[in-house]
Write a protein that holds these residues in place. Structure first.
Motif, PDB file in Angstrom:
ATOM      1  N   ARG A  33       3.420   7.404   8.412  1.00  0.00           N
ATOM      2  CA  ARG A  33       4.619   7.300   7.588  1.00  0.00           C
ATOM      3  C   ARG A  33       5.858   7.064   8.439  1.00  0.00           C
ATOM      4  NH1 ARG A  33       3.409  12.472   3.628  1.00  0.00           N
ATOM      5  NH2 ARG A  33       1.529  11.619   2.636  1.00  0.00           N
ATOM      6  N   HIS A  34       5.882   7.665   9.618  1.00  0.00           N
ATOM      7  CA  HIS A  34       7.028   7.467  10.505  1.00  0.00           C
ATOM      8  C   HIS A  34       7.123   6.008  10.949  1.00  0.00           C
ATOM      9  CE1 HIS A  34       6.539  11.850  10.694  1.00  0.00           C
ATOM     10  NE2 HIS A  34       7.814  11.893  11.054  1.00  0.00           N
ATOM     11  N   GLU A  35       5.986   5.399  11.252  1.00  0.00           N
ATOM     12  CA  GLU A  35       5.993   3.997  11.650  1.00  0.00           C
ATOM     13  C   GLU A  35       6.457   3.110  10.499  1.00  0.00           C
ATOM     14  OE1 GLU A  35       2.841   0.521  13.054  1.00  0.00           O
ATOM     15  OE2 GLU A  35       2.320   2.653  13.307  1.00  0.00           O
ATOM     16  N   HIS A  36       6.002   3.397   9.291  1.00  0.00           N
ATOM     17  CA  HIS A  36       6.426   2.587   8.146  1.00  0.00           C
ATOM     18  C   HIS A  36       7.911   2.804   7.848  1.00  0.00           C
ATOM     19  CE1 HIS A  36       5.217   0.166   4.622  1.00  0.00           C
ATOM     20  NE2 HIS A  36       6.256   0.739   4.059  1.00  0.00           N
ATOM     21  N   TRP A  37       8.385   4.039   8.009  1.00  0.00           N
ATOM     22  CA  TRP A  37       9.807   4.309   7.781  1.00  0.00           C
ATOM     23  C   TRP A  37      10.668   3.553   8.782  1.00  0.00           C
ATOM     24  CZ3 TRP A  37      12.975   5.775   4.214  1.00  0.00           C
ATOM     25  CH2 TRP A  37      14.245   6.242   4.542  1.00  0.00           C
ATOM     26  N   GLN A  38      10.175   3.404  10.020  1.00  0.00           N
ATOM     27  CA  GLN A  38      10.909   2.640  11.025  1.00  0.00           C
ATOM     28  C   GLN A  38      10.966   1.166  10.628  1.00  0.00           C
ATOM     29  OE1 GLN A  38      12.491   4.117  13.524  1.00  0.00           O
ATOM     30  NE2 GLN A  38      13.378   2.142  14.148  1.00  0.00           N
ATOM     31  N   LYS A  39       9.900   0.650  10.038  1.00  0.00           N
ATOM     32  CA  LYS A  39       9.915  -0.732   9.560  1.00  0.00           C
ATOM     33  C   LYS A  39      10.940  -0.912   8.447  1.00  0.00           C
ATOM     34  CE  LYS A  39       5.047  -1.609  10.606  1.00  0.00           C
ATOM     35  NZ  LYS A  39       3.704  -1.937  10.047  1.00  0.00           N
ATOM     36  N   ILE A  40      11.048   0.082   7.567  1.00  0.00           N
ATOM     37  CA  ILE A  40      12.034  -0.001   6.492  1.00  0.00           C
ATOM     38  C   ILE A  40      13.446  -0.055   7.059  1.00  0.00           C
ATOM     39  CG2 ILE A  40      13.020   1.236   4.523  1.00  0.00           C
ATOM     40  CD1 ILE A  40      10.271   2.304   3.896  1.00  0.00           C
ATOM     41  N   LEU A  41      13.712   0.763   8.082  1.00  0.00           N
ATOM     42  CA  LEU A  41      15.044   0.780   8.678  1.00  0.00           C
ATOM     43  C   LEU A  41      15.362  -0.531   9.376  1.00  0.00           C
ATOM     44  CD1 LEU A  41      15.092   4.400  10.204  1.00  0.00           C
ATOM     45  CD2 LEU A  41      16.022   3.626   8.010  1.00  0.00           C
ATOM     46  N   GLU A  42      14.348  -1.184   9.937  1.00  0.00           N
ATOM     47  CA  GLU A  42      14.580  -2.418  10.677  1.00  0.00           C
ATOM     48  C   GLU A  42      14.714  -3.635   9.774  1.00  0.00           C
ATOM     49  OE1 GLU A  42      11.288  -2.626  13.284  1.00  0.00           O
ATOM     50  OE2 GLU A  42      12.005  -1.019  14.638  1.00  0.00           O
TER      51      GLU A  42
ATOM     52  N   ILE B  37      13.324  12.138   3.028  1.00  0.00           N
ATOM     53  CA  ILE B  37      12.390  13.245   2.776  1.00  0.00           C
ATOM     54  C   ILE B  37      11.217  12.791   1.924  1.00  0.00           C
ATOM     55  CG2 ILE B  37      12.139  15.471   1.603  1.00  0.00           C
ATOM     56  CD1 ILE B  37      14.966  16.146   2.491  1.00  0.00           C
ATOM     57  N   LEU B  38      11.488  12.056   0.849  1.00  0.00           N
ATOM     58  CA  LEU B  38      10.407  11.640  -0.045  1.00  0.00           C
ATOM     59  C   LEU B  38       9.503  10.594   0.580  1.00  0.00           C
ATOM     60  CD1 LEU B  38      11.965  11.526  -3.628  1.00  0.00           C
ATOM     61  CD2 LEU B  38      10.425  13.194  -2.632  1.00  0.00           C
ATOM     62  N   HIS B  39       9.959   9.953   1.641  1.00  0.00           N
ATOM     63  CA  HIS B  39       9.077   9.018   2.326  1.00  0.00           C
ATOM     64  C   HIS B  39       8.219   9.735   3.366  1.00  0.00           C
ATOM     65  CE1 HIS B  39       7.821   5.037   3.821  1.00  0.00           C
ATOM     66  NE2 HIS B  39       7.758   5.659   4.994  1.00  0.00           N
ATOM     67  N   LEU B  40       8.804  10.681   4.085  1.00  0.00           N
ATOM     68  CA  LEU B  40       8.092  11.355   5.169  1.00  0.00           C
ATOM     69  C   LEU B  40       7.276  12.548   4.693  1.00  0.00           C
ATOM     70  CD1 LEU B  40      10.948  11.238   7.818  1.00  0.00           C
ATOM     71  CD2 LEU B  40       9.005   9.683   7.593  1.00  0.00           C
ATOM     72  N   VAL B  41       7.610  13.096   3.519  1.00  0.00           N
ATOM     73  CA  VAL B  41       6.872  14.225   2.943  1.00  0.00           C
ATOM     74  C   VAL B  41       6.194  13.754   1.664  1.00  0.00           C
ATOM     75  CG1 VAL B  41       7.039  16.577   2.037  1.00  0.00           C
ATOM     76  CG2 VAL B  41       8.516  15.854   3.927  1.00  0.00           C
ATOM     77  N   SER B  42       4.960  14.122   1.476  1.00  0.00           N
ATOM     78  CA  SER B  42       4.243  13.721   0.274  1.00  0.00           C
ATOM     79  C   SER B  42       4.942  14.266  -0.973  1.00  0.00           C
ATOM     80  CB  SER B  42       2.797  14.223   0.317  1.00  0.00           C
ATOM     81  OG  SER B  42       2.135  13.956  -0.896  1.00  0.00           O
TER      82      SER B  42
ATOM     83  N   SER C 188      -5.009   3.464   2.500  1.00  0.00           N
ATOM     84  CA  SER C 188      -4.137   4.101   3.498  1.00  0.00           C
ATOM     85  C   SER C 188      -2.671   3.696   3.374  1.00  0.00           C
ATOM     86  CB  SER C 188      -4.637   3.770   4.907  1.00  0.00           C
ATOM     87  OG  SER C 188      -4.594   2.370   5.140  1.00  0.00           O
ATOM     88  N   GLN C 189      -2.412   2.416   3.185  1.00  0.00           N
ATOM     89  CA  GLN C 189      -1.034   1.936   3.254  1.00  0.00           C
ATOM     90  C   GLN C 189      -0.174   2.460   2.102  1.00  0.00           C
ATOM     91  OE1 GLN C 189      -0.025   0.190   6.044  1.00  0.00           O
ATOM     92  NE2 GLN C 189      -2.111   0.810   6.596  1.00  0.00           N
ATOM     93  N   ARG C 190      -0.777   2.797   0.990  1.00  0.00           N
ATOM     94  CA  ARG C 190      -0.009   3.370  -0.119  1.00  0.00           C
ATOM     95  C   ARG C 190       0.624   4.693   0.302  1.00  0.00           C
ATOM     96  NH1 ARG C 190      -3.067   5.476  -5.468  1.00  0.00           N
ATOM     97  NH2 ARG C 190      -4.294   6.456  -3.815  1.00  0.00           N
ATOM     98  N   SER C 191      -0.138   5.543   0.965  1.00  0.00           N
ATOM     99  CA  SER C 191       0.386   6.830   1.410  1.00  0.00           C
ATOM    100  C   SER C 191       1.415   6.656   2.512  1.00  0.00           C
ATOM    101  CB  SER C 191      -0.760   7.725   1.888  1.00  0.00           C
ATOM    102  OG  SER C 191      -0.275   8.941   2.410  1.00  0.00           O
ATOM    103  N   TYR C 192       1.131   5.754   3.470  1.00  0.00           N
ATOM    104  CA  TYR C 192       2.075   5.520   4.551  1.00  0.00           C
ATOM    105  C   TYR C 192       3.378   4.920   4.025  1.00  0.00           C
ATOM    106  CZ  TYR C 192      -1.987   6.216   7.570  1.00  0.00           C
ATOM    107  OH  TYR C 192      -3.101   6.744   8.188  1.00  0.00           O
ATOM    108  N   GLY C 193       3.298   4.164   2.933  1.00  0.00           N
ATOM    109  CA  GLY C 193       4.486   3.534   2.359  1.00  0.00           C
ATOM    110  C   GLY C 193       5.310   4.434   1.475  1.00  0.00           C
ATOM    111  N   GLY C 194       4.885   5.699   1.294  1.00  0.00           N
ATOM    112  CA  GLY C 194       5.665   6.634   0.494  1.00  0.00           C
ATOM    113  C   GLY C 194       5.295   6.677  -0.971  1.00  0.00           C
ATOM    114  N   PHE C 195       4.260   5.963  -1.395  1.00  0.00           N
ATOM    115  CA  PHE C 195       3.839   5.970  -2.795  1.00  0.00           C
ATOM    116  C   PHE C 195       2.833   7.111  -3.002  1.00  0.00           C
ATOM    117  CE2 PHE C 195       5.273   1.731  -1.882  1.00  0.00           C
ATOM    118  CZ  PHE C 195       5.996   1.370  -3.005  1.00  0.00           C
ATOM    119  N   THR C 196       3.334   8.345  -2.926  1.00  0.00           N
ATOM    120  CA  THR C 196       2.477   9.524  -2.965  1.00  0.00           C
ATOM    121  C   THR C 196       2.600  10.285  -4.275  1.00  0.00           C
ATOM    122  OG1 THR C 196       4.237  10.777  -1.856  1.00  0.00           O
ATOM    123  CG2 THR C 196       2.524   9.820  -0.465  1.00  0.00           C
TER     124      THR C 196
END
Length: 424
Positions: A15-24, A381-386, A42-50
């Motif tokens: 999730r941290h890696e995906h959040w960095q992509k969002i910021l960039e 928070i909602l992206h990094l925490v389920s 996997s990518q759904r959870s990493y993308g924050g769709f939890t």
């Protein structure tokens, strides 16, 4: 062979890696385009769709046939009702493996004389169908068709928090239909109308609400019907507009109307859209609107299939995504009735595009529309925490409710004059 081309996808490992992509990425930029199977695993959870949305189940089991472009009135959740006995209902949710039993109270029916053909067809009284037609903030609306011919379906309101049936009512109509249910953000109002299959209305077309019974805890809730003149219009509630206003769309026009008098408060006409609006969805906090524009409506191969995202505060079109592709019976219902889907943090939006041999999920970045620390922290928070574990955070209950987009917390109201009003 199946994984030989996996390196060409921009996959995230956390999730941290995906959040960095969002910021960039810039606003409205394409963050990720991956196959449906990889996104689900996997990518759904990493993308924050939890959240509790179910992106895997085909909704055809609801026995609601006709036009596939229907409103998502359950927040993407898949709740399956069934009968354990004549007066006992079982409610199961696939995504959470949630199951509960409910004793059905007797709903009094007005003493109308049944037609002679109905009196002689006693075997038809035993056929019952049920479906969840609405869900919002732990409130479920279940429709039960009591038999094959009788024209008065029963509706039960179930509170998942207290795990009990809190109300019931009937609707009388001249033919047997499934119904659409719209629940307001603070659960103060429920609107019902027949599930429109043809988008063609012949007047008079009245449906009558009868025998509304609500428990004392929900006594301030109102159950109403949508006027027949608006039966072919697209509808949705919005958290910013509140409980007394509803969004109405027809062709390329969006109106904000009062639900007591149905007068127009504000109107936006001739929007820059390729064709008419057939579906409308609001983001959790209400800052964005997602519109699906398809043509022709009754075809399985759409000439036009575009997703447009609007800013609710200005009604300016922020982005358009062409998602036209081939028809895939396995996933087309999920595509049209769950997607587009906002992430709980409202940082991204996911859309599906069906191709001849693949199904891809495209994730786009949404802009920051509220420049305050509260909103920025919520996105992170909602992206990094389920979403399902937010309630475990050591935070006050009012902050937890804000993170989960509970209605009534830091909401902005809309006055009848059309001016935005702040409230907390």
């Amino acid at each position: 062979m199946g994984n030989s081309n996996s390196s060409r996808y921009n996959l995230s490992q956390s999730r941290h890696e995906h959040w960095q992509k969002i910021l960039e990425h810039p606003n409205f930029g394409l963050i990720q385009s991956v196959p449906y199977s990889k996104w689900i695993k996997s990518q759904r959870s990493y993308g924050g769709f939890t959240d509790y949305a179910d992106f895997t189940t085909c909704r055809e089991s609801r026995l609601r046939h006709g036009v596939l472009v229907k409103p998502d009135n359950t927040g993407g959740r898949y709740l399956i009702p069934s009968f354990k006995s004549k007066f006992e209902l079982i409610l199961v949710e696939k995504q959470r493996w949630f199951m509960s039993n409910y004793k059905l109270p007797r709903v009094p029916v007005p003493d109308f004389e049944d037609p002679q053909w109905f009196q002689r067809s006693s075997h038809n009284r035993n056929r019952r169908e049920c479906s969840v037609i609405g869900y919002h903030d732990n409130l479920v609306v279940v429709q039960i068709n009591t038999n094959r011919y009788y024209l008065s379906p029963r509706f039960y309101l179930i509170d998942l928090e207290s795990n009990e049936i809190v109300g019931h009512f009937l609707i009388f109509y001249h033919c047997r239909r499934w119904y659409e249910c719209y629940i307001s953000p603070c659960k103060k109002q429920i609107l019902m109308r027949p599930d429109n299959l043809t988008r063609i209305v012949s007047l008079p077309d009245n449906y009558i609400l009868e025998n509304v019974c609500l428990k004392s805890a929900f006594s301030n809730m109102e159950v109403g019907v949508v006027p027949p003149t608006l039966r072919a219009h697209v509808m949705c509630y919005n958290s910013i507009a509140g409980d007394s206003l509803v969004l109405i769309a027809f062709h390329k026009t969006i109106e904000i109307r009062r639900t007591d008098t149905w007068e127009t408060v504000r109107s936006y006409q001739n929007l820059d859209l390729p064709t008419g609006i057939q579906q409308m969805k609001s983001s959790p906090l209400g800052d964005f609107l997602a519109l699906r524009c398809v043509s022709p409506v009754h075809s399985k191969e759409y000439n036009v299939n575009v997703i447009a995202v609007l800013d609710f505060h200005t009604f300016n079109i922020l982005m358009k995504v062409d998602v036209k592709g081939c028809y895939r019976p396995v996933s087309e219902v999920v595509n049209l009735q769950v997607f587009p889907h906002f992430s709980p943090s409202e940082a991204t939006i996911a859309v599906m595009r069906n191709s001849s041999y693949t199904r891809k999920i495209l994730t786009y970045k949404l802009p920051i529309c509220r420049f305050n620390l509260q909103y920025l922290c919520r996105r992170a928070i909602l992206h990094l925490v389920s979403y399902r574990e937010v309630h475990k955070l050591p935070l006050p209950s009012n902050i937890i409710n804000f993170l989960l987009a509970k209605p009534g917390h830091t909401r902005i109201g809309l006055s009848t004059s059309g001016q935005l009003q702040g409230s907390s």
